[in-house]
Design an enzyme around this catalytic site. Structure first.
Site, PDB file in Angstrom:
ATOM      1  N   SER A  41      -6.670  -3.188  19.165  1.00  0.00           N
ATOM      2  CA  SER A  41      -7.997  -3.446  18.917  1.00  0.00           C
ATOM      3  C   SER A  41      -8.375  -5.270  18.741  1.00  0.00           C
ATOM      4  CB  SER A  41      -8.567  -2.790  17.771  1.00  0.00           C
ATOM      5  OG  SER A  41      -9.951  -2.503  17.641  1.00  0.00           O
ATOM      6  N   ASP A  96     -12.690   6.177  24.271  1.00  0.00           N
ATOM      7  CA  ASP A  96     -12.811   5.150  23.362  1.00  0.00           C
ATOM      8  C   ASP A  96     -13.985   4.358  23.884  1.00  0.00           C
ATOM      9  OD1 ASP A  96     -12.664   2.925  22.083  1.00  0.00           O
ATOM     10  OD2 ASP A  96     -10.657   2.339  22.362  1.00  0.00           O
ATOM     11  N   HIS A 131     -10.148   5.768  20.340  1.00  0.00           N
ATOM     12  CA  HIS A 131      -9.743   4.425  19.813  1.00  0.00           C
ATOM     13  C   HIS A 131      -8.834   4.665  18.649  1.00  0.00           C
ATOM     14  CE1 HIS A 131     -10.391   0.198  19.388  1.00  0.00           C
ATOM     15  NE2 HIS A 131     -10.262   0.293  18.388  1.00  0.00           N
TER      16      HIS A 131
END
Length: 330
Positions: free
Chosen positions: A166, A263, A293
């Site tokens: 991320s 995601d 995610h």
């Protein structure tokens, strides 16, 4: 059960439901400041980072920077093919605002064990207290420290992979771009990029189909993270180094990109993979069905999370060869 949860892989859904339920219980409907949000996010994940491989040793360091001291942790797996060991430098996610070495402890140990490489984790300073470029500056300082001190720590500094999830994936690419600017990109042998955040721009389709309040990561949350990271002068701080989808990506090392199809960042990860390929970078991708995610955090129960770790470890092994004391591949 909400439609968003129904679409998830059942193993990962178990993790998502538990973390969200525990986070809601700890919040108790209160409005929280960032330190409180960090504490609750970490507490809600505590059971999910227990267990996993044991390390031979772990060393912690403190490094200075213009943004204050920050931490660096070196993890040595039980099995290393030969000292000195190549290393994976890993940068945690959390929207540049949350998480740290402890929330990612099990993932770091899993990577060290699976790759049979030393793992170096950087505990960079968090936004909004430390907005861009604080975290990026500290990552580059840590890489410079490794160049000078890595041999004493048992690390072969000729063979370093750089990775993250991320926001950490964002920082990994940004750090590689900074090294390229300095003519030092040869220090990085590979990139491992898990569901990266590459641009503040989210399409309406992504927001409406994958970024609702019922999803693991909403579009509104990403907006908040980006605003905190970029700071009050975001018109000036949205640059190729803060949003690498805007960057010229030529000459970067081989990159592995992994993300889930549930995601809100899936769309921009596909775009990033395409941009890298167009720039001539060696790219490998894998998209996990039913994965949202942060799905790698479900490693204790999820086959897909464990597969993602195994793929990342194999990529690191492939691109960071181990050399014997005679200088020949082991």
């Amino acid at each position: 059960m909400s439609r968003s949860l129904e679409a998830l892989d059942p193993q990962i859904r178990r993790f998502i439901e538990d973390v969200c339920r525990e986070g809601a219980r700890l919040r108790g409907g209160r409005a929280l400041d960032w330190p409180e949000r960090r504490l609750i996010a970490a507490q809600a994940r505590t059971p999910w980072r227990e267990g996993g491989p044991r390390m031979l040793a772990t060393r912690d360091y403190r490094l200075p920077s213009a943004h204050g001291e920050f931490g660096l942790r070196v993890l040595y797996p039980q099995v290393m093919e030969a000292p000195p060991s190549p290393a994976l430098v890993y940068l945690h996610g959390g929207g540049w605002c949350m998480f740290g070495l402890d929330t990612h402890d099990r993932l770091l140990r899993e990577y060290a064990d699976a790759s049979r490489r030393v793992v170096v984790a950087i505990d960079y300073s968090l936004a909004p207290e430390h907005p861009y470029p604080a975290a990026l500056d500290q990552v580059v300082i840590a890489l410079d420290w490794l160049k000078e001190n890595g041999a004493e720590a048992g690390i072969d500094t000729r063979h370093i992979a750089l990775g993250g999830d991320s926001a950490g994936a964002n920082l990994a690419v940004a750090a590689a771009l900074r090294l390229r600017q300095a003519g030092q990109l040869a220090r990085i042998s590979a990139l491992v990029l898990n569901y990266g955040a590459w641009t503040p721009v989210l399409s309406a389709v992504a927001r409406q189909s994958l970024g609702t309040s019922e999803d693991m990561l909403s579009g509104a949350e990403m907006d908040e993270f980006w605003a905190a990271y970029l700071g009050p002068e975001s018109e000036r701080t949205v640059t190729p180094l803060s949003a690498p989808l805007l960057a010229e990506l030529h000459d970067l090392p081989p990159a592995l990109l992994l993300w889930g199809d549930r995601d809100v960042l899936a769309e921009q990860n596909a775009a990033m993979a395409q941009r890298l390929q167009q720039a001539g970078v060696q790219v490998s991708t894998h998209v996990y069905p039913g994965a949202p995610h942060s799905f790698i955090e479900a490693m204790s129960v999820s086959d897909q999370a464990r597969d993602a770790i195994a793929r990342g470890a194999e990529w690191v092994r492939r691109h960071t060869p181990v050399f014997s004391s005679q200088g020949l591949p082991a």
